[in-house]
Design a protein around this motif. Structure first.
Motif, mmCIF file in Angstrom:
data_model
loop_
_atom_site.group_PDB
_atom_site.id
_atom_site.type_symbol
_atom_site.label_atom_id
_atom_site.label_comp_id
_atom_site.label_asym_id
_atom_site.label_seq_id
_atom_site.Cartn_x
_atom_site.Cartn_y
_atom_site.Cartn_z
ATOM 1 N N THR A 1 0.838 -1.206 0.000
ATOM 2 C CA THR A 1 0.000 0.000 0.000
ATOM 3 C C THR A 1 0.868 1.250 0.000
ATOM 4 O O THR A 1 2.045 1.208 0.379
ATOM 5 C CB THR A 1 -0.909 0.049 1.251
ATOM 6 O OG1 THR A 1 -0.082 0.094 2.428
ATOM 7 C CG2 THR A 1 -1.820 -1.169 1.312
ATOM 8 N N ASP B 1 -5.357 4.535 -1.202
ATOM 9 C CA ASP B 1 -5.374 3.068 -1.123
ATOM 10 C C ASP B 1 -6.805 2.540 -1.072
ATOM 11 O O ASP B 1 -7.144 1.553 -1.735
ATOM 12 C CB ASP B 1 -4.599 2.600 0.115
ATOM 13 C CG ASP B 1 -3.099 2.798 -0.028
ATOM 14 O OD1 ASP B 1 -2.609 2.788 -1.169
ATOM 15 O OD2 ASP B 1 -2.428 2.962 1.006
ATOM 16 N N THR B 2 -7.641 3.198 -0.287
ATOM 17 C CA THR B 2 -9.040 2.764 -0.157
ATOM 18 C C THR B 2 -9.777 2.888 -1.484
ATOM 19 O O THR B 2 -10.511 1.978 -1.900
ATOM 20 C CB THR B 2 -9.750 3.595 0.926
ATOM 21 O OG1 THR B 2 -9.037 3.479 2.155
ATOM 22 C CG2 THR B 2 -11.180 3.117 1.118
ATOM 23 N N ARG C 1 -8.596 0.142 -3.908
ATOM 24 C CA ARG C 1 -9.173 -1.177 -3.627
ATOM 25 C C ARG C 1 -10.627 -1.250 -4.088
ATOM 26 O O ARG C 1 -11.096 -2.301 -4.535
ATOM 27 C CB ARG C 1 -9.077 -1.478 -2.132
ATOM 28 C CG ARG C 1 -7.687 -1.885 -1.683
ATOM 29 C CD ARG C 1 -7.709 -2.478 -0.281
ATOM 30 N NE ARG C 1 -8.117 -1.491 0.718
ATOM 31 C CZ ARG C 1 -7.253 -0.720 1.384
ATOM 32 N NH1 ARG C 1 -5.955 -0.832 1.157
ATOM 33 N NH2 ARG C 1 -7.685 0.148 2.281
#
Length: 767
Positions: free
Chosen positions: A326, A689-690, A693
């Motif tokens: 990440t 990162d969120t 994803r």
């Protein structure tokens, strides 16, 4: 100070030169044969095709459409038409922010010039001090400067008040610009597409381990200390010699293509070449067979060297590119100390792959301090001894000195027409010639220092160049006399007298700096858009080396901004504008013309020509801001020194708070904005990162990062094996080859260097 006639002659020469360059560019750019020279960026993006594929034979080389010649200046509004968000997407944030520096110059100096001409010029003009001095030689331009005020005059208060006004205006503009650029950087990083450097950290000074290789040691360390985030790593190899062989082979292949093309044009005659140095002497042989044999031999050496790099442990450097699962994990590693020993396991954000300067990764970390000390000493002596040519340039501006040294030239110099040209034009052009090779020398010094990224090299070189220009071009030109007389003056006077000496000389050198701005700033910028050197080189390559369209693309040289060369020169203009805004406002229009022309030209070049080697996200802006503050403080200190020589001690005291306020303002901006240019916020990393994803849940990051930080000489060879942790095993235990030392009588010298407490165990149990 020089006369209006001399300034007029210099202005005429440089305006004609600039117009000539711009006119030549306007005509050359619309010729089909030059299309790849003046629009290479669009070719690299794949959005432009060559106009030579269409039309008649003549129209493939010469533009026969007369309407385009009527609209030959349409490149100017076109350069201003692209909005800034589109410019950032097209050319990158570095380019967009760089061109804002020129716009910043206009924001600062246009209001200052209006105020200076409305307030200070009438105050200076109506003083009449020079007219009342009998036997004093002066020109009309002197009456517009602070030189026209008598000693102890109350009118100095006008200059002091305006100095405060200018200072607070600069504060306002700089704070606003720093805020805007910081917002642009954060928005750019937040919206930036996925890049390998967002997940990767450069680790240097990996400590030795008796039981593990460097690769195993790196894997072990990060698998333990960054267990949930470590993904893979790539060891750094010393492939400098191999890189040299690859570059040499490229040169030989170019010569082979050249001679094969010659033979194809004239099959009856085989080309020959001498085998000696540079082809000047030696046995004459068949050129094609000779270069084929040389390339074949070099390929063998290249293969041997490649195998040597792979197998020789000495080729493995104590450094690695470590990648994480990440951005958050990479940010934590890059921005924290890894062990209790601050000299090992040193981490920093990895440059983006195209920004890496691979040659310096092979330098042992322990050498860097010694290298930088040597370069610092060398730079000091280079800066000082360059005062000799600066003194020569200044002598050209002082005809009395020339006549004393070379009396036989007196009849020639005394001719009015030649005298005007010498004093009005020659000093500026000679100084520019002396400075041509300097940026290249300073870049070589920065490379010796061991910086590992091209952006870092640019920033360090620009710092050296700025210091050099400040000491030699500014201070060296202001202080009259030879270099050794200058040194003697500085040695035999107290430090607090230096501002007085320099301040007193400032008004007398205004004409010299006007001519320098016209030569370097007006004609020099106009010559930049013409791109004469790339034009000639492209046509030479096109004539002798090009076989296919791919070869023609390789022959293009779009170039880049050359931040290390252009930004320090730009800062010199800020320095001159701020210093002379109060002293000689007549210099400000020359500065404004430069910023206007440069903004137009460089915006055009960024849109159509330059292809940046890297993207740092405007990481250079804190340096730009700091140098502007330095220029502002220098202008205040020199004005203070000048007024102290004019029997205006009481009014001089009023200037003392200004340098303190400027320094305070710098630290306010540094604390408020600079962290955004040094660190990446963990919150922003987690957000990216969120979102990633959510938008791309099937992303295989390992495959994406594979090969990103492989040395360019190995890109086409599958010799690197990316070391990774197998996620499928989900094994919380970390395998190590390290031997148990639980029975060792004393502490091992390697235990502390590893930075963890796992040295005594072969496996680490789960928490």
């Amino acid at each position: 100070m020089g006369s209006l006639t001399e300034i007029g002659v210099s202005a005429g020469i440089n305006i004609l030169s600039a117009l000539g360059f711009l006119l030549a560019f306007a005509v050359l750019r619309i010729q089909p044969i030059n299309d790849r020279v003046y629009f290479p960026k669009w070719y690299l993006k794949g959005t432009r095709s060559s106009p030579r594929h269409l039309g008649t034979v003549i129209s493939k080389f010469v533009n026969a459409d007369m309407s385009t010649y009527i609209r030959f200046l349409n490149w100017m509004p076109a350069a201003l038409r692209m909005p800034e968000p589109e410019l950032i997407e097209h050319a990158g944030l570095d380019s967009a922010v760089y061109v804002r520096i020129y716009l910043l110059g206009l924001k600062i100096f246009v209001p200052i010039a209006l105020l200076a001409f409305a307030v200070l010029v009438p105050v200076n003009w109506t003083s009449g001090t020079l007219e009342n001095e009998k036997g004093l030689s002066y020109d009309q331009i002197d009456k517009l400067s602070i030189s026209n005020l008598g000693k102890g005059s109350k009118r100095f208060w006008a200059h002091i008040v305006m100095c405060y006004v200018f200072t607070f205006w600069v504060f306002f503009v700089l704070f606003h610009e720093y805020k805007v650029v910081t917002t642009m950087r954060l928005r750019f990083l937040a919206n930036q597409n996925r890049r390998p450097d967002q997940y990767t950290v450069l680790v240097r000074n990996v400590p030795p381990d008796p039981d593990e290789t460097v690769s195993e040691h790196v894997e072990h360390f990060f698998a333990v200390n960054h267990r949930d985030h470590y993904l893979s790593h790539q060891i750094v190899y010393n492939a400098n010699h191999l890189s040299g062989l690859v570059e040499k082979k490229k040169g030989l292949q170019n010569w082979l293509i050249y001679y094969e093309n010659r033979h194809a044009k004239n099959p009856a005659k085989k080309p020959t070449v001498k085998t000696g140095l540079w082809g000047l002497w030696g046995q004459r042989v068949d050129a094609i067979e000779y270069y084929k044999k040389e390339i074949e031999e070099l390929c063998k050496q290249e293969d041997e060297e490649r195998q040597k790099v792979i197998t020789d442990p000495n080729s493995i450097m104590p450094a690695a590119f470590v990648s994480f699962k990440t951005r958050w994990g990479a940010a934590v590693c890059a921005q924290t100390q890894q062990t209790s020993n601050p000299t090992v396991w040193l981490t920093e954000w990895a440059p983006e792959p195209r920004d890496v300067y691979w040659a310096n990764l092979a330098i042992p970390y322990v050498e860097l301090s010694v290298r930088r000390l040597i370069i610092a000493v060398s730079f000091f002596f280079l800066t000082f001894f360059f005062m000799v040519p600066i003194a020569i340039v200044q002598s050209l501006a002082n005809l009395d000195d020339i006549e004393k040294v070379l009396p036989f030239l007196k009849p020639i110099i005394e001719r009015n027409s030649l005298k005007t040209v010498i004093q009005g034009f020659l000093p500026g052009i000679v100084l520019k010639i002396f400075l041509i090779l300097l940026p290249t020398i300073l870049m070589a010094m920065s490379k010796i220092e061991g910086h590992t990224s091209l952006s870092g090299l640019d920033r360090k070189t620009s710092t050296k160049y700025y210091v050099f220009l400040f000491v030699n071009v500014f201070l060296g030109s202001v202080i009259t006399g030879t270099a050794f007389q200058q040194l003697d003056n500085f040695i035999h006077q107290s430090a607090n007298k230096i501002p007085e000496v320099v301040g007193e000389s400032i008004p007398m050198k205004a004409t010299f700096f006007m001519t320098y701005i016209m030569v370097d700033g007006w004609a020099g910028v106009a010559a930049e858009v013409l791109r004469l050197k790339p034009l000639v080189i492209f046509h030479i390559k096109n004539a002798f080396l090009v076989r296919t369209e791919h070869d023609r693309e390789q022959a293009m040289d779009p170039g880049s901004l050359d931040f290390y060369n252009s930004e320090p020169r730009l800062q010199l203009y800020f320095l001159l504008g701020l210093v002379y805004a109060v002293v000689t406002p007549m210099l400000l229009p020359f500065i404004i013309v430069f910023f206007s022309l440069a903004y137009l030209v460089f915006r055009h070049q960024i849109i159509n020509v330059y292809n940046q080697q890297y993207e740092s996200g405007a990481q250079f802006w804190p340096d730009v801001h700091m140098r502007l503050i330095i220029a502002l403080m220098v202008s205040q200190i020199l004005l203070l020194g000048l007024l102290s020589t004019q029997e205006a001690e009481k009014s001089t005291i009023a200037l003392l708070p200004l340098p303190v306020l400027s320094l305070w303002f710098h630290y306010v901006c540094k604390g408020r904005f600079e962290p955004a240019f040094v660190k990446f916020p963990l919150q922003d990393a987690m957000v990216k990162d969120t979102l990633e994803r959510a938008h791309d849940p099937t992303l295989n990051l390992r495959d994406y990062l594979k090969g990103a930080y492989v040395h360019p000489v190995f890109q086409n060879n599958d010799i690197y094996k990316l070391v990774t942790i197998d996620e499928e095993e989900k094994n919380p235990l970390v395998v190590t080859k390290r031997q148990s030392r639980m029975t060792t009588p004393g502490g091992s010298k390697f235990n502390s260097s590893s930075g963890t407490n796992e040295g005594e165990f072969s496996r680490i149990p789960p928490p």
